[in-house]
Structures are given as C-alpha cells and as structure tokens.
Design an enzyme around this catalytic site. Structure first.
Site, PDB file in Angstrom:
ATOM      1  N   CYS A  70       0.957  -1.150  -0.100  1.00 56.21           N
ATOM      2  CA  CYS A  70      -0.209  -0.017   0.127  1.00 56.21           C
ATOM      3  C   CYS A  70       1.045   1.176   0.262  1.00 56.21           C
ATOM      4  O   CYS A  70       0.594   2.143  -0.769  1.00 56.21           O
ATOM      5  CB  CYS A  70      -0.907  -0.027   1.370  1.00 56.21           C
ATOM      6  N   HIS A 360      -1.735   0.928   7.295  1.00 56.74           N
ATOM      7  CA  HIS A 360      -1.881   1.137   5.745  1.00 56.74           C
ATOM      8  C   HIS A 360      -1.778   2.293   5.376  1.00 56.74           C
ATOM      9  O   HIS A 360      -1.705   3.364   6.463  1.00 56.74           O
ATOM     10  CB  HIS A 360      -3.347   0.813   5.762  1.00 56.74           C
TER      11      HIS A 360
END
Length: 440
Positions: A70, A360
């Site tokens: 990510c 994330h």
C-alpha cells in the site's frame, strides 16, 4: 476473587449472564449475524455520503491485490496525476512491481547489515529478536518510498508489469524469510566483517535470483512510446529508470517531510524522531518524522488538497471501518452497546497497550469543508474499484483524529519554527516501538 477460577465463580458468571434478557437477545443475534452488522450505527451511516467540496481525483484507483504494497501504491498514486498530465493521457500507472523488486532486494541487504552489526548480541536480545521476527515484510513508510525512487528511478507499468507473485507475495516472502534467517545464522557464526560481507554477497546473489524468478528482471533501459488522449503518437526512445523519473515525476519528493501524531507523554510535540533499524536502503537518509498536534496535521492536509495536491498518509485502517460501505467513522460501530461495556482507551493508551499502530497507507484526494473546517475526507485506496465509490472511500473527520498517524507534506508548508526543528538531532526510539510500524 480467588487467584484461580473456582466452580462457584464460574456458576456466578453464568448466572449473571442468564439473568439479563438483553444479553440473551444479543447472544441470539450475534450467533447468527456478524457482530459488525449488529453494532453498525444507523444514524452514523445515514449521515455519510461520498460527496466533498474539494475534489482532486479524476482517475481510476489501483489494486495492490494480495500484497502489502500500500505504501508503494500510495506513493506512486501521488506521483501519477502529474505524470499523466505531462504525458497527455487520462490515466497512467508507474510500475509497482519495479519498486517492489528493489525494495525487497535493498531490504534484504539492510537486514543482513543489521545482522552483522548486532552479531555480538545474544540471539534472544530484544533488538535481534525484532529483526528476525519479520526480515522481509511488504510494508513501508514514506521515507523508504523516497529512498527507492531516489536510487532506482521509476518505470511505466508496461516496462515491468505485475506478476503472480507481485500481486500475491506470500510465497515469495516465505522463501525470502527462510533464506534471510538462514543467512542470519551463517553471518552470526563468522568472525570479522570481511568474512561476513563475503558471505552476504553470496546470500544476495541467491536473493536476487529468487526475486528475478518471482517478479521478473528490472529493466535497465526500455523503449518508451505512447499515444496521448488525442491519439497522437509520441516516442522518447530508449530511456533509463532514472531518466524516466527525472522527466515525469513532477513533484519534488525530496522536499516532502513526514509528520506524525504521537500523543504519548514520552513523545513531545515539535521534536523529531527516528526508529532504530527502520529503513530499506543502506546509507539513505534515515526515516525521520516530526511529531505535531493533530489540528496542524489536519490543516496542512486540508491546505495541500485545496492547493491542488493529494496527500500521502498512514493510519490504522481496520478500526471502525465498513468495507461494504467504504466508510470510516470513529463511532461507526457501537460495540459497547452490544457487549454492555465501555471501551475507554484513548489514542495514546492504545499505542502504549499495543491496541493500535499504523497498518495501511493511502492518499487523501478530497476534503469536505464547512466554514473552513473539514467535515469529511475523500481517500484513494489501493484495494480495487469494487468497494466504496469506485474504490474511493469516505473518512469522517472524527476518524482522522483517532486513527491517522502520519502524513507527508512539503517542508515549506510548515510554520517556520517547525521547519527549523526538522534539523534537530532526532530522538531514537527502539526498533520495536509502535511508531516504527510499516504500512502494508
């Protein structure tokens, strides 16, 4: 209460549960339905929509699939609108696989150098144990992204497309972990840095081979040609990754700094921090961040978006999240009402008690302002276009304050006093500190 659980105590627990009709109703509901469906606060859901007053995105989302890339996707997503505009195309992607290859290879070298440096410590030393716990994960941070771009450049996705293993990294990572832990054993047995580095070179030859088998060989040069949105043909000719990055990266990534919100008493605001053994490229500038107040972090993110630039950020993505709706809100689920209890840890306490960390990284591409204050944020995720608003999620401002940890902004955007603090010697946190978590 006794030290152990007695039969009498167990009977009292059961009696207390059975005596309350509400608990039995909840048991009936949750044993048949996911608890998130029961706890979902309908009033919060109906108060959210995907519209925002300031919107930047006019492109399709990307998909990291079954990988923890990510932070690479978010970094490249920050750069691709400028590249697309310069190329005269509607949509464009840099090769995420290309940076994945070099991150894995650089990180293998980084890990093996750390093993050499700590070889005189016992194998169950806490730092050594931390290094061995995950020598080659997918996750990363902003400064690590910049280090890769600076050293290896970039290529378009067509020059190094996705492979089975770039989109699903588990088997590749399993092989690399085995090789690196085996290599750590070998290096720790050797005497002298010269012998250790000689063995490291052999290990890296194998690592490079494994990466090439799984991901393909990174191009040293590629023929770059394309058609723009008007179907006009262009050709740059044979181009190196460094040349491609120099021509099509329109943002000064070296000028961006990393800001975090760490409200622990041990982490004063206005101070720079780094984390021991956090990084991927040996001899690259260290991963350094400046701890700031949340209100300033929001203001800087808001200002960047209003000024026309998306914002890279890191967060604890799984908290109070609905994947079906594509929403985040600090009060999206009322688990307290379901369990008849309270969840009272604040953000600092969650960090201290291992209840949160950055998991994330994504991109802010919009903000909804009411009287100059943010109400909600639009987020470009890298989980494909099947969820949310074609892959663009909505974050209520309440969630930002509780679960966002990190953003990357231009140094010049900071107040002058904080710009000066960026040059301070950073406080070094231990390798296992939660602020060293890698977004994946």
């Amino acid at each position: 209460m006794e030290r152990n659980l007695t039969a009498e105590q167990l009977a009292l627990f059961e009696k207390e549960f059975a005596s309350n009709p509400q608990y039995r109703v909840m048991q009936n509901a949750v044993t048949e339905t996911p608890v998130t469906k029961i706890a979902l606060d309908r009033q919060v859901v109906t108060s959210i929509d995907h519209s925002v007053s300031n919107l930047l995105d006019d492109w399709k989302v990307t998909n990291q699939k079954k990988s923890g890339r990510c932070w690479l996707f978010a970094g490249l997503n920050l750069l691709r609108p400028g590249a697309a505009e310069k190329l005269g195309v509607k949509d464009f992607e840099f090769s995420q696989n290309y940076l994945l290859f070099w991150d894995k290879f650089e990180r293998a070298n980084f890990f093996l150098e750390a093993v050499i440096e700590t070889a005189d410590r016992d194998v169950d030393d806490r730092t050594v144990a931390h290094l061995l716990s995950d020598p080659i994960g997918d996750g990363g941070q902003w400064n690590m992204f910049v280090a890769l771009v600076r050293k290896h450049g970039l290529v378009p996705k067509t020059a190094m497309p996705e492979t089975e293993s770039s989109s699903a990294t588990a088997q590749l990572n399993d092989a690399l972990r085995k090789l690196l832990r085996q290599g750590a054993r070998d290096l720790r047995k050797l005497d002298g840095v010269e012998a250790q580095r000689s063995r490291k070179a052999e290990l890296l030859t194998t690592i490079h081979r494994v990466l090439s088998i799984h991901l393909g060989t990174p191009p040293q040069k590629f023929l770059w040609q394309w058609k723009d949105s008007d179907k006009t043909f262009h050709r740059d000719g044979w181009t190196t990754p460094a040349e491609f990055a120099a021509k099509y990266v329109t943002l000064p990534v070296d000028d961006y700094v990393c800001l975090v919100h760490d409200p622990r008493e041990s982490s004063p605001t206005g101070r720079t921090f780094t984390v021991d053994y956090l990084g991927n490229v040996v001899d690259a500038p260290p991963v350094v961040y400046l701890n700031v107040e949340m209100d300033l972090m929001k203001q800087l993110a808001q200002d960047a978006i209003v000024g026309g630039e998306p914002v890279w950020f890191g967060c604890d993505v799984g908290k109070q999240m609905s994947a079906d709706l594509g929403y985040w809100d600090a009060n999206l689920y009322d688990f307290g009402a379901v369990y008849d209890t309270e969840f009272t840890l604040d953000k600092a306490e969650r960090l201290l008690h291992h209840e949160t960390l950055m998991t994330h990284a994504m991109l802010f591409t919009g903000v909804d302002l009411v009287d100059g204050k943010p109400r909600r944020w639009r987020v470009e995720n890298s989980w494909g276009d099947e969820k949310a608003d074609n892959g663009f999620w909505t974050m209520n401002d309440s969630w930002f304050g509780e679960h966002v940890f990190e953003i990357a902004v231009r140094r010049s955007a900071l107040p002058a006093d904080l710009q000066a603090r960026l040059d301070d010697e950073p406080i070094v946190l231990p390798a296992w500190d939660p602020m060293g978590a890698l977004a994946d």
